[in-house]
Every structure is written in C-alpha cells, then in structure tokens.
Design an enzyme around this catalytic site. Structure first.
Site, mmCIF file in Angstrom:
data_model
loop_
_atom_site.group_PDB
_atom_site.id
_atom_site.type_symbol
_atom_site.label_atom_id
_atom_site.label_comp_id
_atom_site.label_asym_id
_atom_site.label_seq_id
_atom_site.Cartn_x
_atom_site.Cartn_y
_atom_site.Cartn_z
ATOM 1 N N GLY A 32 0.930 -1.304 0.079
ATOM 2 C CA GLY A 32 -0.115 0.185 0.052
ATOM 3 C C GLY A 32 0.856 1.185 0.120
ATOM 4 C CB VAL A 90 2.874 2.709 4.814
ATOM 5 C CG1 VAL A 90 3.885 2.476 5.813
ATOM 6 C CG2 VAL A 90 1.700 3.852 5.368
ATOM 7 N NE ARG A 142 -7.630 0.190 21.363
ATOM 8 C CZ ARG A 142 -6.855 -0.665 21.944
ATOM 9 N NH1 ARG A 142 -7.509 -1.599 22.493
ATOM 10 N NH2 ARG A 142 -5.723 -0.654 22.236
ATOM 11 C CB VAL A 147 4.843 -0.015 10.016
ATOM 12 C CG1 VAL A 147 4.137 1.184 9.776
ATOM 13 C CG2 VAL A 147 6.367 0.129 9.764
ATOM 14 C CG ASN A 180 -1.175 1.797 13.727
ATOM 15 O OD1 ASN A 180 -0.334 1.828 14.467
ATOM 16 N ND2 ASN A 180 -1.507 2.803 13.125
ATOM 17 N NE ARG A 198 2.139 12.117 12.297
ATOM 18 C CZ ARG A 198 1.453 10.895 12.067
ATOM 19 N NH1 ARG A 198 1.058 10.189 13.344
ATOM 20 N NH2 ARG A 198 0.952 10.393 11.022
ATOM 21 C CG HIS A 232 1.325 5.055 17.084
ATOM 22 N ND1 HIS A 232 1.742 6.507 17.017
ATOM 23 C CD2 HIS A 232 0.976 4.929 15.950
ATOM 24 C CE1 HIS A 232 1.595 6.789 15.565
ATOM 25 N NE2 HIS A 232 0.942 5.854 15.016
#
Length: 313
Positions: A12, A14, A89, A119, A121, A152, A176
């Site tokens: 994808g 990323v 979730r 990476v 989530n 960020r 995160h």
C-alpha cells in the site's frame, strides 16, 4: 546488484513508499509482498524503471509469494486493515492480528535470522504479537511509532517558532496514539527549554496536535492516511540496522522490568544497531511522566490481554 535484501510486507502507500526510500537511500535490494495480485509487482516494476533516472543500482521485485523474501536481512511489516466506520477497536485488533500472525509465520520460514520492524497498527500490540509468534529474541523485533510521533512534534514546534526541525531536541515515549508521552522537560529549541519559549497552553496545544497528527491527515485526505512520514520513520530505523549505527531512537521495544514495566512492548529510548535493539536507555523521568508512561502501557496491556483471551497468542 547489492547482495543485502530487505522485505516490505504490504504494498500500500506506506509499504510502497518504504520500498522507494530504501532504494533511494541506497540501503538494500527490496522484496515487496502483498496478497493483492499485481499490486506489489506493479510497484516493483515502477521503482525499477525509476532507477534509470534516480541512479540507484538495487533490485526491486514484487510478488504474492513470500518465498521472494528468502534470506532478507530485515522485514518491515506494513500490511493490515485501517479502522472503518462501525468497526470496534477489538474488530480491528482481531483482523490485523490475523494478518500479522500469518506474515510472521512466513518470516520464520523464509528469513529466520531477520530483524522485524513493525508499522501495522495498533503498533505496540502488533509488535508484541510478532515477537510471540516469531520466537525471536526480543531485540530483533521492535516497532516504529516513537520516531514518527517525535518527528510530528518537532515539525509542529518548528512551524510555531519558525525554526528548523533539526534545531529541536524532543522525544515522545509510550504507546502510539492518544496515550503517547512527550517529554516536555527534555524538549529544547536551539538549546533553550521549550518552556522558556512557549506558554503551557501553547505547548499542550502542540502536544494535542501531535496526538491527532495521523487523524488530521486522514480528515484532509478523505480516502487515505499518512504514508510519507511513517515510511520515513521506519526507514530511519532500518538504516540504523543496515549501517550498524548504534543510534538511539524512541522505539516500541520489549520491556522486562525497565521503567517498572514487564512483559510488554512500549515506546522508550533504545539504541538500535546491526543486531537490532542493543540497549534500552532508562531516563530519569518525573513522577508525572512515569505515571503517564504506565497509563500508556496499561492500554497496550488491555490489547495484549484481549489477544490472549481470544487465543490468538
């Protein structure tokens, strides 16, 4: 062609951008793997054609077949689902746990000596899952998020104070997401504490924007999520492995007593080199920071316990 290989799981935005950064940084050959027929192959072909103008001499191949990652030095896992309307979730956790579990079983089969950089989530929980499924030494399995969250925060500070991000010292610990723990007392701009430059309210506003950094991008893109910054963060960690830098990053690592936390993955400063996590640095945190870190870890624990109850691990 370079003999070292890195595998990127998930083609994808990323994953594709990770592959691009790896070859443009001249780090290694890349094997891109995705279950969607043609996706990894197409991106590999595109990157191969770009080598003629970008002047990198690295092999990029794509496939649905995991065997192309045979012997990879490191594996970056980006594969997984994004949370969608109506999805709880726990639903997201269950779906991505199934993806990560399958990926890691293939890593064990084709590159059992590799290092895993997570990476996908929810990152800290998926990193713990990857460690358990792989059976690897914990130092060879770690997650990316702290580097991204710190980047960020530095960016938002730089825009507010009109300085370069490179002139800012900052570090974000914890899980995160909403429970991340920026170390305000250690944040400096050109050597000056940020508390001398901005009010408490201004600092809190920047921290909140950092927490919402990914969501803000999602709201702007409408049909996607962040990928330039996440891929950059993952490849920064990968470069430390490939070049054996022994450099300190805020990373999701296995804790076995450090910071009063045990049998959990959570973001803390760690030295990364050729063998993966070489050392965990125990900073002297304030009581408030340590409490926030433990609250953050408690959220990660809830997810791990859910996977245990669901018999995923």
């Amino acid at each position: 062609m370079n003999s070292m290989k890195v595998a990127v799981i998930g083609a994808g935005q990323v994953g594709g951008t990770c592959a691009q950064r790896i070859v443009e940084r001249k780090l290694a050959d890349v094997a891109i793997i995705d279950i969607a027929e043609g996706l990894a192959q197409g991106k590999a072909l595109d990157l191969g054609q770009a080598s003629a103008t970008e002047a990198y001499n690295f092999k990029v191949e794509g496939s649905t077949d995991y065997s192309i990652m045979q012997g990879a030095r490191a594996v970056i896992i980006t594969a997984g689902f994004a949370r969608r309307p109506g999805m709880s979730r726990e639903d997201l956790l269950s779906k991505n746990a199934a993806v990560v579990k399958d990926v890691v079983q293939n890593i064990k089969k084709y590159c059992p000596d590799s290092i895993i950089i997570m990476v996908t989530n929810p990152l800290d929980i998926m990193t713990y899952l990857a460690w358990r499924v792989s059976g690897f030494d914990a130092g060879r399995v770690f997650g990316m998020a702290g580097v991204l969250d710190t980047a960020r925060l530095k960016y938002f500070i730089s825009k507010t104070l009109d300085v370069l991000p490179s002139e800012i010292e900052a570090m974000v610990l914890g899980g995160h997401g909403d429970s991340m723990v920026p170390l305000v007392g250690r944040t400096k701009v050109k050597g000056r504490p940020i508390t001398e430059l901005l009010s408490k309210e201004e600092i809190e506003s920047l921290i909140q924007r950092t927490r919402d950094g990914g969501a803000e991008i999602v709201s702007l893109l409408k049909t996607g999520s962040a990928y330039f910054a996440p891929s950059s963060a993952a490849c920064e960690m990968l470069e430390a492995v490939i070049k054996n830098k022994s450099e300190v990053f805020p990373a999701s690592v296995y804790l076995n007593g450090e910071y009063g936390l045990k049998d959990i993955y959570c973001g803390v400063p760690a030295k990364i080199g050729g063998a993966g996590i070489e050392e965990i640095e125990e900073l002297s945190l304030s009581a408030e920071e340590l409490s926030a870190l433990k609250r953050s870890a408690a959220q990660v624990r809830e997810g791990i316990d859910f996977l245990i109850r669901s018999r995923v691990i």
